[in-house]
Design an enzyme around this catalytic site. Structure first.
Site, PDB file in Angstrom:
ATOM      1  N   ARG A 124       7.274   6.433  -4.546  1.00 14.74           N
ATOM      2  CA  ARG A 124       7.938   6.965  -3.351  1.00 14.74           C
ATOM      3  C   ARG A 124       7.368   6.254  -2.137  1.00 14.74           C
ATOM      4  NH1 ARG A 124       4.422  10.907  -5.197  1.00 14.74           N
ATOM      5  NH2 ARG A 124       2.464  10.775  -4.048  1.00 14.74           N
ATOM      6  N   SER A 162       0.803  -1.228   0.000  1.00 14.96           N
ATOM      7  CA  SER A 162       0.000   0.000   0.000  1.00 14.96           C
ATOM      8  C   SER A 162       0.837   1.280   0.000  1.00 14.96           C
ATOM      9  CB  SER A 162      -0.943  -0.039   1.192  1.00 14.96           C
ATOM     10  OG  SER A 162      -1.683  -1.235   1.132  1.00 14.96           O
ATOM     11  N   ASP A 215      -4.076  -1.485  -0.807  1.00 17.78           N
ATOM     12  CA  ASP A 215      -5.182  -1.832   0.104  1.00 17.78           C
ATOM     13  C   ASP A 215      -6.490  -1.141  -0.263  1.00 17.78           C
ATOM     14  OD1 ASP A 215      -4.228   0.635   0.885  1.00 17.78           O
ATOM     15  OD2 ASP A 215      -4.108   0.178   3.017  1.00 17.78           O
TER      16      ASP A 215
HETATM   17 MG    MG Z   1      -4.184  -1.591   6.532  1.00 17.89          MG
END
Ligand code: MG
Ligand code: ADP
Length: 577
Positions: A272, A257, A310
Site C-alpha cells: 500500500r 520506501s 530506506d
Molecule cells: Mg528519506
C-alpha cells in the site's frame, strides 16, 4: 539588521527552498544538471559528499550552504526610501537570494493592542493539551509490551498489520565492499539520485542530485511516476556524470520506501502507499518490474540489482561504519524501523529452508502499529481528524502521531480549534492557517529553537507565512505546544525502539541505533527526548541504547546492499534470492 533578524531571514529562506539534505560541495562537484533536467522536476541541489577518510565509525560531513546578507545591503533593501515596502509596526521585508521574501521585526508588537484571550484562558488550554499529549513512563511501558507482541505476530504469519517484511538482505556487511554503484531514492518528499563509490573499510564518496516531487506526481499514474524517476536517473548519468553505455552499465540500488512484500531482493510488490502518495495502478504490483520497464523505455544505462527500503539501507550503512549499530529508524515524512533477525525466528519463511542462524534484515513497517483497531495508542481528536481526512483512513496510526508529515498539522488543528473558540487571532484574517497541512513541521522546529525573550522567530513565522499578528503570551503558548507535540513524537518513537531492544535482548550489552530523516536531524532536542524516554522505560540501563545520526541509508546503504548482493551471487550463496 540584528543578528536575530538575520538568523530569522536565514532560517526562513532555508524553509522556502525546502532543501533537506546536507550536501557538501566539493571542487569536483558536477556541473549544474539543470540543462538536462527532466522538465517535470526541479533540481534542488547537487554535489559530492566524501565519506570519512577515517573509515569505520565516523560520519559523513557537510552542511548546507546558507547565505548572510551584509548589513549595508539589508539596510538598503529594508529602508522605505529604496523599496517603499516597510510594513506597519516597524517590520521590514527583505528579499532572500532565492527570491523569497522574509520579514523581520526591529521591535516587538507587545505594546500593540491586539484583541486577545485572557491569560487564564490560554493557561487553561495549555493544561488541557498537556494532559492530552503527555505520555507517562507507565503508559509507555504498556505500549512497548503490545508493540513487542505485534512485532512477533508479524514474524509469525503473512498479512499482519505490522508486516515485518523479510528484505532478502542476508546479514551484516563485511566493511570490505567496494566499487561504483548508482542509488535512486524515492523518498516521501524528494527524489534523489546518487553515484556512490565504496572504497572499503567504511569509506565512500557520494555524488548526488535532488529533485522535488510535486503533489501531482505523487498522485499521477504509477508507471508515469516511475518513468519520471528513470528520466531523472538517465539525466544524472549522462549529463551530470557524463557517462554513456560505452562506459558500462552500472548496478543500481533502488530505495523505494513504501511497504513492499519481497521474495527476492530485486522484486517487491507494493502492499500500500503511505506518506500521502496515491499513484494509481501500482499497489499490488511488482515495483521492480515496473521500474525495469521504465529503465528500458528510456534506455537508461543502469541495471536494477536491489530494491530496498530506506530503513534497511540505513541499518546496513550505519553498521558498515559502526558495527555496534543494530537498529535503524527513519524519522522523515514517515516513520519506520529495521533490524537484523535470525532466520530461525521468522516462522513465516520457514519453507525457504534458510539456516536458523542466518541473519535477515527485517523492514518492520512499524508505522502501521495499532492501525484499524486503535487499541494501544493514546490518540487525541486531532490524530483522529488527521486519520479520517487522510487518503488512507485507519492506516499508519503510529506514523500519523510521529512523523514529519503530520506534526505541523496536529499543531495547526489545535490552533484552528482555538480560533473557532474565539480565543486566538480575534478580528484577524486567518484563512492561511485554515488550509489543511499549511503548517509545516519545520515551523515547529523553528519555534522550538527560538531563544529570544520576545520570541522573534515565532513572530516571523506567523507574520510572514500566515499574515497574522501575535502577542507575546500567545507565542509562549505556541512554543509550549510545539514542545508537547515534538516530545510526544519522540516518546512514542522510543516505545518502538524499546520493543526491538527488548525483543532482541540488547539492553544489557547496549547498542547503537542509526537514525535519519529531517525530523531526527533538524528538530531540536528530538534525540535527547528519545534518550530520556528510553530511561523512563528501562531505568538506568536505558542509557545503553544510544541513537546517533545514521549514515546515508538510501544512497550509501543502497550501494552497499547492491555490492553485498553481487558478492553473494558471485560466491554462489542463495543465488535465487
Ligand atoms: Mg528519506
Ligand atoms: P523524506 O521523507 O522524503 O526522505 P525528509 O527526511 O527530509 O524526507 O523528511 C521530510 C519531512 O521532514 C517533511 O514532512 C518535513 O515537514 C519535515 N521537516 C523538514 N524540515 C524539518 C525541520 N527543520 N524540522 C522538522 N521537520 C522537518
Amino acid at each position: 539588521m540584528s543578528n536575530i533578524a538575520e538568523n530569522l531571514v536565514n532560517k526562513l529562506s532555508g524553509l522556502t527552498t525546502s532543501d533537506t539534505a546536507p550536501a557538501a560541495q566539493s571542487p569536483s562537484a558536477p556541473a549544474s544538471p539543470t540543462s538536462g533536467t527532466p522538465n517535470r522536476g526541479s533540481v534542488l541541489d547537487n554535489g559530492t559528499n566524501i565519506g570519512s577518510a577515517l573509515g569505520r565509525k565516523s560520519s559523513m560531513g557537510g552542511s548546507r550552504p546558507s547565505f548572510a546578507m551584509t548589513n549595508n545591503e539589508s539596510e538598503r533593501r529594508g529602508s522605505a526610501g529604496s523599496t517603499g515596502r516597510v510594513s506597519r509596526r516597524g517590520s521590514n521585508i527583505v528579499m532572500t537570494p532565492s527570491g523569497a521574501q522574509a520579514v523581520y521585526h526591529t521591535r516587538t508588537n507587545q505594546d500593540i493592542e491586539l484583541p486577545h484571550a485572557e491569560k487564564k484562558t490560554i493557561a487553561d488550554h495549555l493544561r488541557k493539551y498537556e494532559s492530552l499529549l503527555t505520555l507517562t513512563p507507565q503508559r509507555m511501558r504498556m505500549i512497548v509490551h503490545s508493540f513487542e507482541e505485534t512485532l512477533d505476530n508479524g514474524l509469525q504469519k503473512d498479512g499482519q498489520v505490522v508486516p515485518m517484511i523479510p528484505t532478502f538482505v542476508f546479514g551484516w556487511p563485511s566493511g570490505k565492499e567496494v566499487g561504483e554503484y548508482l542509488a535512486l531514492d524515492l523518498g516521501g518528499t524528494n527524489l534523489r539520485v546518487c553515484l556512490v563509490t565504496l572504497k572499503g573499510q567504511g569509506k565512500f564518496e557520494v555524488t548526488q542530485t535532488k529533485y522535488r516531487l510535486t503533489e501531482e506526481q505523487k498522485q499521477d499514474e504509477g508507471q508515469k511516476l516511475l518513468d519520471f524517476c528513470a528520466e531523472c536517473l538517465d539525466s544524472f548519468i549522462r549529463d551530470t556524470l557524463g557517462r554513456t553505455e560505452a562506459d558500462g552499465i552500472l548496478p543500481l540500488g533502488f530505495t523505494f520506501s513504501y511497504p513492499c512484500s519481497q521474495d527476492r531482493i530485486d522484486h517487491g510488490v507494493l502492499i500500500r502507499w503511505t506518506k500521502g502518495f496515491g499513484a494509481p495502478n501500482i499497489e499490488g504490483r511488482d515495483v521492480a518490474a515496473m521500474f525495469m520497464e521504465s529503465l528500458a523505455k528510456f534506455n537508461v544505462p543502469a541495471e536494477l540489482t536491489a530494491l530496498i527500503n530506506d530503513t534497511t539501507g540505513t541499518l546496513i550503512a550505519s553498521n558498515y561504519v559502526d558495527p555496534h549499530t543494530k537498529i535503524a529508524v527513519i524519522f522523515g515524512t514517515g516513520c519506520n524501523a529495521a533490524y537484523m533477525e535470525n532466520a530461525g525466528s521468522i516462522p513465516k519463511i520457514d519453507s525457504i529452508g534458510l539456516p536458523k542462524e542466518q541473519g535477515m534484515a527485517i523492514n518492520c513497517e512499524w508505522g502501521a502499529f495499532d492501525s484499524f483497531d486503535h487499541q494501544h495508542l493514546p490518540r487525541t481528536k486531532y490524530d483522529i481528524i488527521i486519520d479520517e481526512s487522510s487518503n488512507k483512513p485507519g492506516e499508519q496510526s503510529f506514523e500519523k502521531m510521529i512523523a514529519g508529515l503530520y506534526l505541523g498539522e496536529i499543531f495547526r488543528l489545535i490552533i484552528c480549534e482555538l480560533i473557532d473558540a474565539g480565543d486566538l487571532f480575534l478580528g484577524q484574517n486567518t484563512y492561511k492557517l485554515e488550509k489543511a497541512y499549511a503548517f509545516d513541521t519545520a515551523f515547529l522546529s523553528l519555534m522550538e529553537s527560538d531563544i529570544t525573550d520576545e520570541l522573534l522567530t515565532i513572530i516571523g513565522v506567523f507574520t510572514h507565512f500566515f499574515g497574522v499578528e501575535t502577542t507575546l503570551e500567545e507565542r509562549q503558548f505556541f512554543k509550549k505546544l510545539a514542545v508537547l507535540i515534538g516530545t510526544r513524537s519522540a516518546r512514542l518513537s522510543a516505545c518502538g525502539i524499546a520493543a526491538i531492544v527488548s525483543k532482541k535482548g540488547y539492553l544489557d550489552e547496549g547498542c547503537a541505533v542509526g537514525a535519519d530523516g529531517s525530523l531526527y536531524n533538524k528538530y531540536p532536542n528530538f534525540a535527547n527526548r528519545v534518550h530520556t524516554a528510553l530511561v523512563d522505560i528501562f531505568g538506568e540501563k536505558g542509557k545503553n541504547i544510544v541513537t546517533h545520526h545514521a549514515e546515508d541509508g538510501s544512497g550509501v546503504g543502497s550501494a552497499i546492499i547492491a555490492a553485498m548482493t553481487k558478492a553473494r551471487k558471485d560466491e554462489g550463496f542463495f543465488v535465487e534470492y
